[in-house]
Scaffold this active site. Structure first.
Site, PDB file in Angstrom:
ATOM      1  N   THR A   1       0.851  -1.194   0.000  1.00 45.29           N
ATOM      2  CA  THR A   1       0.000   0.000   0.000  1.00 45.29           C
ATOM      3  C   THR A   1       0.886   1.242   0.000  1.00 45.29           C
ATOM      4  O   THR A   1       0.694   2.170  -0.791  1.00 45.29           O
ATOM      5  CB  THR A   1      -0.951  -0.015   1.219  1.00 45.29           C
ATOM      6  OG1 THR A   1      -1.814  -1.153   1.084  1.00 45.29           O
ATOM      7  CG2 THR A   1      -1.771   1.254   1.315  1.00 45.29           C
TER       8      THR A   1
ATOM      9  N   ASN B   1      -5.632  -9.248  -8.393  1.00 43.99           N
ATOM     10  CA  ASN B   1      -5.793  -9.980  -7.138  1.00 43.99           C
ATOM     11  C   ASN B   1      -7.173 -10.610  -6.971  1.00 43.99           C
ATOM     12  O   ASN B   1      -7.382 -11.394  -6.050  1.00 43.99           O
ATOM     13  CB  ASN B   1      -5.500  -9.052  -5.951  1.00 43.99           C
ATOM     14  CG  ASN B   1      -6.319  -7.788  -5.984  1.00 43.99           C
ATOM     15  OD1 ASN B   1      -6.289  -7.043  -6.966  1.00 43.99           O
ATOM     16  ND2 ASN B   1      -7.076  -7.517  -4.924  1.00 43.99           N
TER      17      ASN B   1
ATOM     18  N   GLN C   1       0.851  -9.648  -6.665  1.00 41.24           N
ATOM     19  CA  GLN C   1       0.365 -11.024  -6.891  1.00 41.24           C
ATOM     20  C   GLN C   1       1.190 -11.749  -7.953  1.00 41.24           C
ATOM     21  O   GLN C   1       0.907 -12.907  -8.254  1.00 41.24           O
ATOM     22  CB  GLN C   1      -1.123 -10.998  -7.296  1.00 41.24           C
ATOM     23  CG  GLN C   1      -2.043 -10.387  -6.254  1.00 41.24           C
ATOM     24  CD  GLN C   1      -2.228 -11.252  -5.002  1.00 41.24           C
ATOM     25  OE1 GLN C   1      -1.808 -12.411  -4.959  1.00 41.24           O
ATOM     26  NE2 GLN C   1      -2.836 -10.676  -3.973  1.00 41.24           N
TER      27      GLN C   1
ATOM     28  N   SER D   1       4.975  -7.091  -1.847  1.00 44.28           N
ATOM     29  CA  SER D   1       4.558  -7.188  -0.448  1.00 44.28           C
ATOM     30  C   SER D   1       5.040  -8.504   0.144  1.00 44.28           C
ATOM     31  O   SER D   1       4.981  -9.546  -0.517  1.00 44.28           O
ATOM     32  CB  SER D   1       3.027  -7.118  -0.392  1.00 44.28           C
ATOM     33  OG  SER D   1       2.577  -7.303   0.923  1.00 44.28           O
TER      34      SER D   1
ATOM     35  N   HIS E   1       3.861 -10.257   2.885  1.00 42.42           N
ATOM     36  CA  HIS E   1       2.961 -11.249   3.494  1.00 42.42           C
ATOM     37  C   HIS E   1       2.208 -12.114   2.490  1.00 42.42           C
ATOM     38  O   HIS E   1       1.526 -13.063   2.870  1.00 42.42           O
ATOM     39  CB  HIS E   1       1.992 -10.580   4.482  1.00 42.42           C
ATOM     40  CG  HIS E   1       0.937  -9.705   3.893  1.00 42.42           C
ATOM     41  ND1 HIS E   1      -0.374 -10.119   3.797  1.00 42.42           N
ATOM     42  CD2 HIS E   1       0.970  -8.450   3.402  1.00 42.42           C
ATOM     43  CE1 HIS E   1      -1.098  -9.130   3.269  1.00 42.42           C
ATOM     44  NE2 HIS E   1      -0.305  -8.110   3.022  1.00 42.42           N
TER      45      HIS E   1
ATOM     46  N   THR F   1      12.919   4.197  11.220  1.00 48.76           N
ATOM     47  CA  THR F   1      13.834   3.097  11.563  1.00 48.76           C
ATOM     48  C   THR F   1      13.401   1.832  10.816  1.00 48.76           C
ATOM     49  O   THR F   1      12.227   1.474  10.835  1.00 48.76           O
ATOM     50  CB  THR F   1      13.813   2.852  13.094  1.00 48.76           C
ATOM     51  OG1 THR F   1      14.138   4.093  13.713  1.00 48.76           O
ATOM     52  CG2 THR F   1      14.808   1.791  13.509  1.00 48.76           C
TER      53      THR F   1
ATOM     54  N   CYS G   1      -9.346  -6.672   0.906  1.00 49.79           N
ATOM     55  CA  CYS G   1      -9.385  -5.209   1.006  1.00 49.79           C
ATOM     56  C   CYS G   1     -10.730  -4.637   0.592  1.00 49.79           C
ATOM     57  O   CYS G   1     -11.067  -3.525   0.969  1.00 49.79           O
ATOM     58  CB  CYS G   1      -8.308  -4.584   0.134  1.00 49.79           C
ATOM     59  SG  CYS G   1      -6.687  -5.065   0.626  1.00 49.79           S
TER      60      CYS G   1
END
Ligand code: PMP
Length: 366
Positions: free
Chosen positions: A67, A145, A175, A196, A198, A234, A313
């Protein structure tokens, strides 16, 4: 864990990730030994992610997920090209993290051309027309997706180059990364590319933006100047390490076989799949005629089979612009479910899916 068929939403954490990584707790910006150990972990992870993308480590910037990568790419590319053009070319089935920043720029005066993806095919004739003017940004995803459609990114690259429209090409490859095409397939075409962690067995809240060498876009997050000033904050060293470890271990070779077995089971259970001409091997959109998506997914969940109505989403939103853009009829959209698999999906999962779908059809089908 039941029988999980929602890998396009997220995936379990890669089995080789243990607690040891938490011992490396230093701040990579600190100059003492703990900081240096964290910096090493970070840079080794960057090197390995870059190798899997077929890019250089200097072209990989870590973010809090796709995102953020998508918003940074859309706003950043448009800011970088603001003097050149205020036209954005995208398609009508992008993920909200591209569609929403594009819509916001439209409300600020940008002209947006949304290319049709009917049937899962990007309309390259319409794309050619749209590129016959100066364009700031072209943003087209690699793999949809919700439908699993693969859009022709090499053709998009060719059209941009042929037109001389001067656009930067951004690709949301969430994807597609490691799941479709040889490694580097999408990277080689784009100026900017989002991924991404995950979706491939890393942790939520971690991702990356590939920025081709020589492409300059302004940062979204300002502060301590981490990531060479491109993304302050960080660094999420644990998340980044897990991203790299998951990517190193992602075995996509099993995907096609798993996909074919799952598709056969879905068809045997009486669902109608909506298969795009060019598709990936981990997402199937299908409808059980006459049974509302929510009814089906709630029932399946009650018997330990987990899938989703569309994307996680957009599960709270009304209607479905992606399936409409695909060209499905309203009753097909109302009964559509997304079944997504991974190399972890076993034969016993597929058998459980088929028998649960068959019993749902007996209960709710007409
Ligand atoms: N783009 C696509 C195509 C996605 O599937 C997702 C995840 N739903 C995202 C972007 C957003 O990724 P993240 O969850 O890392 O913010």
């Amino acid at each position: 864990m039941g029988h999980y068929f929602d890998y396009a939403a997220t995936s379990p954490v890669c089995a080789s990730i243990g607690c040891d990584v938490f011992r490396t707790f230093g701040n990579p910006s600190s100059s003492h030994a703990e900081g240096a150990a964290a910096r090493r972990l970070l840079e080794e992870s960057r090197r390995d992610i870059a190798a899997l993308m077929c890019s250089d480590p200097e072209e990989v910037f870590f973010t809090s997920g796709a995102t953020e990568s998508n918003c940074t790419a859309v706003f950043g590319a448009c800011a970088a090209r603001a003097r050149h053009s205020k036209v954005i070319v995208t398609d009508d089935s992008e993920h909200p993290s591209v569609a929403a920043p594009v819509a916001q720029l439209e409300s600020r005066g940008y002209t947006v051309v949304r290319i049709s993806t009917r049937g899962g095919r990007l309309d390259t004739d319409a794309l050619r027309d749209a590129l016959s003017q100066p364009v700031a940004l072209v943003s087209i995803m690699a793999v949809n997706n919700e439908t699993g459609a693969v859009y022709d990114i090499p053709a998009v690259r060719r059209e941009i180059d042929r037109s001389g429209c001067g656009a930067l090409l951004h690709c949301d490859a969430v994807q597609g990364f490691l799941k479709y095409g040889r490694n580097g397939f999408f990277t080689s075409q784009c100026d900017l590319m989002s991924v991404s962690a995950h979706k491939i067995g890393g942790l939520k809240g971690c991702g990356a933006l590939f920025v081709r060498r020589g492409v300059r876009i302004p940062p979204m997050l300002l502060g301590g100047g981490q990531e060479k000033g491109f993304r302050s904050g960080t660094e999420n060293t644990v998340g980044i390490y897990c991203f790299a470890e998951a990517a190193r271990n992602f075995g996509s070779s099993a995907l096609k076989g798993v996909y074919e077995k799952t598709l056969d089971a879905v068809i045997r259970a009486g669902l109608s799949p909506h298969i795009p001409e060019s598709h990936c091997y981990h997402i199937i959109s299908a409808s059980m005629p006459g049974v509302r998506s929510e009814t089906l997914i709630n029932y399946l969940s009650s018997v330990g089979v987990y899938l989703s109505a569309s994307s996680a989403c957009s599960s709270k939103k009304k209607g479905n612009r992606v399936l409409e853009a695909f060209g499905l009829a309203p009753d097909e959209i109302n009964s559509a479910v997304r079944i997504s698999v991974s190399p972890l999906t076993g034969d016993e999962d597929i058998a459980a899916l088929e028998s649960a779908l068959l019993s749902a059809r007996e209960r709710f089908g007409k």
